[in-house]
Design a protein around this motif. Structure first.
Motif, PDB file in Angstrom:
ATOM      1  N   LEU A   6      37.032  40.237  28.924  1.00 58.76           N
ATOM      2  CA  LEU A   6      36.985  39.655  30.256  1.00 58.76           C
ATOM      3  C   LEU A   6      36.254  38.315  30.240  1.00 58.76           C
ATOM      4  O   LEU A   6      35.294  38.134  29.511  1.00 58.76           O
ATOM      5  N   LYS A   7      36.733  37.374  31.053  1.00 57.00           N
ATOM      6  CA  LYS A   7      36.120  36.058  31.175  1.00 57.00           C
ATOM      7  C   LYS A   7      36.000  35.705  32.651  1.00 57.00           C
ATOM      8  O   LYS A   7      36.788  36.176  33.479  1.00 57.00           O
ATOM      9  N   GLN A   8      35.047  34.882  32.954  1.00 53.50           N
ATOM     10  CA  GLN A   8      34.852  34.425  34.312  1.00 53.50           C
ATOM     11  C   GLN A   8      36.075  33.631  34.771  1.00 53.50           C
ATOM     12  O   GLN A   8      36.605  32.808  34.038  1.00 53.50           O
ATOM     13  N   GLY A   9      36.552  33.920  35.989  1.00 52.68           N
ATOM     14  CA  GLY A   9      37.670  33.173  36.556  1.00 52.68           C
ATOM     15  C   GLY A   9      39.042  33.797  36.376  1.00 52.68           C
ATOM     16  O   GLY A   9      40.009  33.320  36.971  1.00 52.68           O
ATOM     17  N   ILE A  10      39.175  34.861  35.574  1.00 55.29           N
ATOM     18  CA  ILE A  10      40.505  35.460  35.399  1.00 55.29           C
ATOM     19  C   ILE A  10      40.765  36.487  36.507  1.00 55.29           C
ATOM     20  O   ILE A  10      39.856  37.069  37.081  1.00 55.29           O
ATOM     21  N   GLY A  11      42.028  36.712  36.788  1.00 57.85           N
ATOM     22  CA  GLY A  11      42.424  37.677  37.806  1.00 57.85           C
ATOM     23  C   GLY A  11      42.488  39.088  37.228  1.00 57.85           C
ATOM     24  O   GLY A  11      42.994  39.284  36.129  1.00 57.85           O
ATOM     25  N   VAL A  12      41.954  40.047  37.981  1.00 57.20           N
ATOM     26  CA  VAL A  12      41.973  41.435  37.544  1.00 57.20           C
ATOM     27  C   VAL A  12      42.439  42.327  38.684  1.00 57.20           C
ATOM     28  O   VAL A  12      42.321  41.978  39.859  1.00 57.20           O
TER      29      VAL A  12
END
Length: 68
Positions: A6-12
């Motif tokens: 997981l990375k900051q800014g990605i959609g989940v």
């Protein structure tokens, strides 16, 4: 998902728990949970095992679908 994926800014998409089937954007990581912006006037936190990558957004950037 694993927290390393997981990375900051990605959609989940949330796949378990109270907020199941909601889609949001990762804001930050805190105490083993992920802080997610779900497009409401609140941020929620969920463990990484409750998340998966969101499907591709059909709306252009800057647009969001809301319930009236």
């Amino acid at each position: 998902m694993k927290i390393k994926d997981l990375k900051q800014g990605i959609g989940v998409q949330i796949i378990a728990g109270h907020w199941k089937d909601r889609i949001g954007t990762i804001c930050q990581f805190a105490f083993g949970k992920i802080i997610i912006d779900i497009g409401e006037p609140l941020l929620i936190s969920e463990p990484p095992e409750y998340l998966e990558l969101a499907p591709e957004d059909p709306l252009p950037p800057g647009w969001e679908e809301v319930e009236v």
